[in-house]
Scaffold this active site. Sequence first.
Site, PDB file in Angstrom:
ATOM      1  CE  LYS A   1      -3.284   2.966   0.611  1.00 14.49           C
ATOM      2  NZ  LYS A   1      -3.889   3.495  -0.611  1.00 14.49           N
TER       3      LYS A   1
ATOM      4  CE  LYS B   1      17.625  13.846 -26.426  1.00 13.64           C
ATOM      5  NZ  LYS B   1      16.394  14.012 -27.221  1.00 13.64           N
TER       6      LYS B   1
HETATM    7  P1  NAP Z   1     -11.297  10.352   7.317  1.00 17.30           P
HETATM    8  O1  NAP Z   1     -12.507  10.718   6.555  1.00 17.30           O
HETATM    9  O2  NAP Z   1     -10.486  11.445   7.951  1.00 17.30           O
HETATM   10  O3  NAP Z   1     -11.731   9.308   8.458  1.00 17.30           O
HETATM   11  C1  NAP Z   1     -10.878   8.985   9.515  1.00 17.30           C
HETATM   12  C2  NAP Z   1     -11.608   8.141  10.532  1.00 17.30           C
HETATM   13  O4  NAP Z   1     -10.739   8.001  11.689  1.00 17.30           O
HETATM   14  C3  NAP Z   1     -12.906   8.798  11.033  1.00 17.30           C
HETATM   15  O5  NAP Z   1     -13.839   7.816  11.350  1.00 17.30           O
HETATM   16  C4  NAP Z   1     -12.415   9.523  12.285  1.00 17.30           C
HETATM   17  O6  NAP Z   1     -13.413   9.792  13.237  1.00 17.30           O
HETATM   18  C5  NAP Z   1     -11.458   8.491  12.844  1.00 17.30           C
HETATM   19  N1  NAP Z   1     -10.564   9.102  13.825  1.00 17.30           N
HETATM   20  C6  NAP Z   1      -9.642  10.074  13.629  1.00 17.30           C
HETATM   21  N2  NAP Z   1      -9.029  10.388  14.793  1.00 17.30           N
HETATM   22  C7  NAP Z   1      -9.613   9.611  15.753  1.00 17.30           C
HETATM   23  C8  NAP Z   1      -9.412   9.457  17.154  1.00 17.30           C
HETATM   24  N3  NAP Z   1      -8.489  10.159  17.819  1.00 17.30           N
HETATM   25  N4  NAP Z   1     -10.169   8.542  17.810  1.00 17.30           N
HETATM   26  C9  NAP Z   1     -11.102   7.808  17.145  1.00 17.30           C
HETATM   27  N5  NAP Z   1     -11.335   7.898  15.811  1.00 17.30           N
HETATM   28  C10 NAP Z   1     -10.597   8.796  15.136  1.00 17.30           C
HETATM   29  O7  NAP Z   1     -10.266   9.517   6.447  1.00 17.30           O
HETATM   30  P2  NAP Z   1     -10.536   8.511   5.223  1.00 17.30           P
HETATM   31  O8  NAP Z   1     -10.237   9.226   3.951  1.00 17.30           O
HETATM   32  O9  NAP Z   1     -11.829   7.805   5.410  1.00 17.30           O
HETATM   33  O10 NAP Z   1      -9.297   7.505   5.448  1.00 17.30           O
HETATM   34  C11 NAP Z   1      -9.343   6.450   6.375  1.00 17.30           C
HETATM   35  C12 NAP Z   1      -8.102   5.572   6.151  1.00 17.30           C
HETATM   36  O11 NAP Z   1      -8.141   5.060   4.807  1.00 17.30           O
HETATM   37  C13 NAP Z   1      -6.768   6.326   6.286  1.00 17.30           C
HETATM   38  O12 NAP Z   1      -5.809   5.469   6.856  1.00 17.30           O
HETATM   39  C14 NAP Z   1      -6.416   6.664   4.821  1.00 17.30           C
HETATM   40  O13 NAP Z   1      -5.022   6.835   4.645  1.00 17.30           O
HETATM   41  C15 NAP Z   1      -6.953   5.436   4.114  1.00 17.30           C
HETATM   42  N6  NAP Z   1      -7.315   5.623   2.688  1.00 17.30           N
HETATM   43  C16 NAP Z   1      -8.010   6.717   2.265  1.00 17.30           C
HETATM   44  C17 NAP Z   1      -8.362   6.851   0.916  1.00 17.30           C
HETATM   45  C18 NAP Z   1      -9.135   8.046   0.401  1.00 17.30           C
HETATM   46  O14 NAP Z   1      -9.163   8.228  -0.857  1.00 17.30           O
HETATM   47  N7  NAP Z   1      -9.792   8.853   1.230  1.00 17.30           N
HETATM   48  C19 NAP Z   1      -7.998   5.842  -0.007  1.00 17.30           C
HETATM   49  C20 NAP Z   1      -7.320   4.711   0.449  1.00 17.30           C
HETATM   50  C21 NAP Z   1      -6.980   4.617   1.796  1.00 17.30           C
HETATM   51  P3  NAP Z   1     -14.205  11.213  13.210  1.00 17.30           P
HETATM   52  O15 NAP Z   1     -15.256  11.046  12.152  1.00 17.30           O
HETATM   53  O16 NAP Z   1     -14.763  11.334  14.576  1.00 17.30           O
HETATM   54  O17 NAP Z   1     -13.202  12.276  12.879  1.00 17.30           O
END
Ligand code: NAP
Length: 280
Positions: free
Chosen positions: A169, A235
Site C-alpha cells: 500500500k 537528455k
Molecule cells: P477520514 O474521513 O479522515 O476518516 C478517519 C476516521 O478516523 C474517522 O472515522 C475519524 O473519526 C477516525 N478518527 C480520527 N481520529 C480519531 C481518534 N483520535 N479517535 C477515534 N477515531 C478517530 O479519512 P478517510 O479518507 O476515510 O481515510 C481512512 C483511512 O483510509 C486512512 O488510513 C487513509 O489513509 C486510508 N485511505 C483513504 C483513501 C481516500 O481516498 N480517502 C484511499 C485509500 C486509503 P471522526 O469522524 O470522529 O473524525
Amino acid sequence: MKKVGFIGLGIMGSGMAANLVKKGYAVTVWNRDQSKTAPLAELGASVATGIVALAQEVEVVVSMLRDDAVVRQVLLEQAIPNAKPGTTFIDMSTVTPGMARQLAESAEAKGCHFLDAPVSGSKAAAAGGQLNIMVGGAAEVLEAQRDILAAMGQNIVHVGPNGASAFLKLANNQLAAVMLAAMGESLALIEKAGIDRTMALEALVGTVSRVAQLKQAKIQARDWDTQFALDLMHKDLTQTLQAADELGIPMPVLATARESYQRARQNGKGHLDFAVITES
Ligand code: NAP
C-alpha cells in the site's frame, strides 16, 4: 449472517459500512463523532455505545481509521483486549507494517485472528463496493472472511503475512504521489508556456498510465533491450529543466529524478532502455 462491527465512519468507512449493511450483514457501528452514525442507522445498522461494547458483541471487527496513533488507541488499547476469543479483526486503515504486525500479535495473544487489509480506490470506489483490497495474514483467515471483503471490494489480493500489505500500500501511494507531483510540474510548465491546460491534461493523463502499461512486460522480464535509451531520456529531462529555467518554473521533482537517471548513466546503463531506471 455474520455479526460485524465497523469502527471509523469517515470518507471511506461510511461507504464501506453501508455496503456491508446492504449485503445483509448484522452491522454494529461506532464512530468518534457520533453524528456520522445516523445515515448508517437509517440503513439498518445498530449503533454501539462504545468501542468495548462493540468488540464484545460481534464476530468480526472491521476498522477504517486515520493512522497508527488512532489504531493504537482504538484497537490495541480497547477493542482487542476486550474481544471474545475467536473474534476476527480486519484493519483496513493505511498504517505502518510495524503497526500491522503489532495488531496481529496482540490479537493472537487474545486468541483472536487478524488481517491487515488496506485499500486503493477512493471515496467513490468505497461507496460503490469497488475497492482494491491488499491482504496480509494467514490464508485460511482470509478465506473465512473473503465474503466480507468481497462486499466492499472487487479485487482482493493476498499479499503475504501480516504487515506485507502495508508495504504494498505504501509503495503504491509513493508512486501515485510522485507521479501527481511530477504532473503538477508538467502543468506549471504548460501553463507558463501559454498552452491550453485542458488539452494538455488529456495528453499527460494518457502518458502516465500508458508508460506504465507499455513498459510492464519489460520491467517484469528485466528486459532492458533498448526501445528508448536512458541516455536520451536523460537528455530530455535536461532539456525540460533548461526550458523550465527559462520560464522561471521550479521543477524539484524532475530535478531529483534526473539525478537518478544521471546515476544510472554513471553506472554504465545509459545505452539501455530507460525502463532500467526501475531497478537503478
Ligand atoms: P477520514 O474521513 O479522515 O476518516 C478517519 C476516521 O478516523 C474517522 O472515522 C475519524 O473519526 C477516525 N478518527 C480520527 N481520529 C480519531 C481518534 N483520535 N479517535 C477515534 N477515531 C478517530 O479519512 P478517510 O479518507 O476515510 O481515510 C481512512 C483511512 O483510509 C486512512 O488510513 C487513509 O489513509 C486510508 N485511505 C483513504 C483513501 C481516500 O481516498 N480517502 C484511499 C485509500 C486509503 P471522526 O469522524 O470522529 O473524525
